[in-house]
Each structure stands twice: as C-alpha cells, then as structure tokens.
Design a protein around this motif. Structure first.
Motif, PDB file in Angstrom:
ATOM      1  N   LYS A  25      -0.755   7.294  15.382  1.00  0.00           N
ATOM      2  CA  LYS A  25      -1.747   7.841  15.420  1.00  0.00           C
ATOM      3  C   LYS A  25      -1.979   6.987  16.860  1.00  0.00           C
ATOM      4  CE  LYS A  25      -6.901   9.058  14.046  1.00  0.00           C
ATOM      5  NZ  LYS A  25      -7.535   8.937  13.468  1.00  0.00           N
ATOM      6  N   GLU A  26      -1.714   5.421  16.380  1.00  0.00           N
ATOM      7  CA  GLU A  26      -2.502   4.312  17.450  1.00  0.00           C
ATOM      8  C   GLU A  26      -1.634   4.763  19.190  1.00  0.00           C
ATOM      9  OE1 GLU A  26      -1.008   0.800  15.058  1.00  0.00           O
ATOM     10  OE2 GLU A  26      -3.228   1.257  13.523  1.00  0.00           O
ATOM     11  N   LEU A  27      -0.380   4.598  18.494  1.00  0.00           N
ATOM     12  CA  LEU A  27       0.761   5.165  19.200  1.00  0.00           C
ATOM     13  C   LEU A  27      -0.075   5.844  20.795  1.00  0.00           C
ATOM     14  CD1 LEU A  27       3.180   3.782  20.933  1.00  0.00           C
ATOM     15  CD2 LEU A  27       4.494   5.655  19.565  1.00  0.00           C
ATOM     16  N   PHE A  29      -2.580   6.818  20.586  1.00  0.00           N
ATOM     17  CA  PHE A  29      -3.883   6.475  21.849  1.00  0.00           C
ATOM     18  C   PHE A  29      -3.369   5.033  22.937  1.00  0.00           C
ATOM     19  CE2 PHE A  29      -6.145   8.587  18.509  1.00  0.00           C
ATOM     20  CZ  PHE A  29      -7.489   9.177  19.526  1.00  0.00           C
ATOM     21  N   SER A  30      -2.926   3.884  22.371  1.00  0.00           N
ATOM     22  CA  SER A  30      -2.350   3.357  23.145  1.00  0.00           C
ATOM     23  C   SER A  30      -1.599   3.545  24.430  1.00  0.00           C
ATOM     24  CB  SER A  30      -1.870   2.392  22.382  1.00  0.00           C
ATOM     25  OG  SER A  30      -0.694   2.411  22.273  1.00  0.00           O
ATOM     26  N   LYS A  31      -0.317   4.669  24.594  1.00  0.00           N
ATOM     27  CA  LYS A  31       0.626   4.363  25.001  1.00  0.00           C
ATOM     28  C   LYS A  31       0.931   5.645  25.807  1.00  0.00           C
ATOM     29  CE  LYS A  31       5.750   3.883  25.885  1.00  0.00           C
ATOM     30  NZ  LYS A  31       6.814   3.603  25.295  1.00  0.00           N
ATOM     31  N   TYR A  32       0.199   6.522  25.147  1.00  0.00           N
ATOM     32  CA  TYR A  32       0.477   8.287  26.024  1.00  0.00           C
ATOM     33  C   TYR A  32      -1.174   8.703  25.939  1.00  0.00           C
ATOM     34  CZ  TYR A  32       5.033   7.634  24.780  1.00  0.00           C
ATOM     35  OH  TYR A  32       6.593   6.830  24.359  1.00  0.00           O
ATOM     36  N   TRP A  61       4.487  12.571  25.262  1.00  0.00           N
ATOM     37  CA  TRP A  61       4.258  12.136  23.810  1.00  0.00           C
ATOM     38  C   TRP A  61       4.938  12.447  22.707  1.00  0.00           C
ATOM     39  CZ3 TRP A  61       2.957   9.449  19.922  1.00  0.00           C
ATOM     40  CH2 TRP A  61       2.500   9.732  18.313  1.00  0.00           C
TER      41      TRP A  61
END
Length: 93
Positions: A25-27, A29-32, A61
């Motif tokens: 979930k964090e990835l 939002f932060s990267k994709y 993603w």
C-alpha cells in the motif's frame, strides 16, 4: 482516472500477508501514483478498490518486483481464488 477492483476468497492470511499488504500500500502511493485505496474483508471475502491516473501507472504497479512476489504468494497461499477488474472511471461525485 482508472479503478482496479480486486476481489478474493481468502484461504489463509498470516503475519507475512499483513506485513506485505502494508508495504505494498505504501509503495503504491509513494512510487506508482495510486490516488486512493480501500480494502474490506468480511468473512472469507476480500475486496480492494484502488484509483490510478492512467493505465500505465497500473501496468507499472502490476510489474513491480515486490508486487509480483505478493501475487505469487497470493495465488499459492493467501487466496483460494481471486479476480482483478480494471475500469475507466467516467464520472465521480
């Protein structure tokens, strides 16, 4: 705007699943570029809805190495079945 609807029948959710879900979930939002994400589990049914600015964001993603690892574990252990739908959002209020 696009929406990804993930529906699954849960087989077994362990500590690794919980840790992986939070990291993903964090990835997202932060990267994709994920715009919003909501997940609900009721009994053995899980549904997750996420919103994305483009199909390319969704493709990127989907192919992330950590996400690929989670997909494999999901098919092998965490879910007895699942489906993924990608829809174009025409309108929202």
């Amino acid at each position: 705007m696009y929406v990804v609807i993930f529906k699954a029948t849960v087989a077994e959710l362990d500590d690794e699943y919980i840790s992986m879900a939070q990291a993903l979930k964090e990835l997202a939002f932060s990267k994709y570029g994920c715009v919003d994400f909501t997940a609900v589990t009721e009994g053995d049914q899980e549904i997750a809805i996420s919103y994305w600015p483009s199909l390319q964001h969704i493709r990127d993603w989907k192919n992330d190495p950590l996400h690929r690892k989670a997909q494999a574990a999901g098919g092998d252990r965490w879910y007895s079945s699942y489906s993924v739908e990608v829809c174009e959002l025409i309108s929202s209020r």
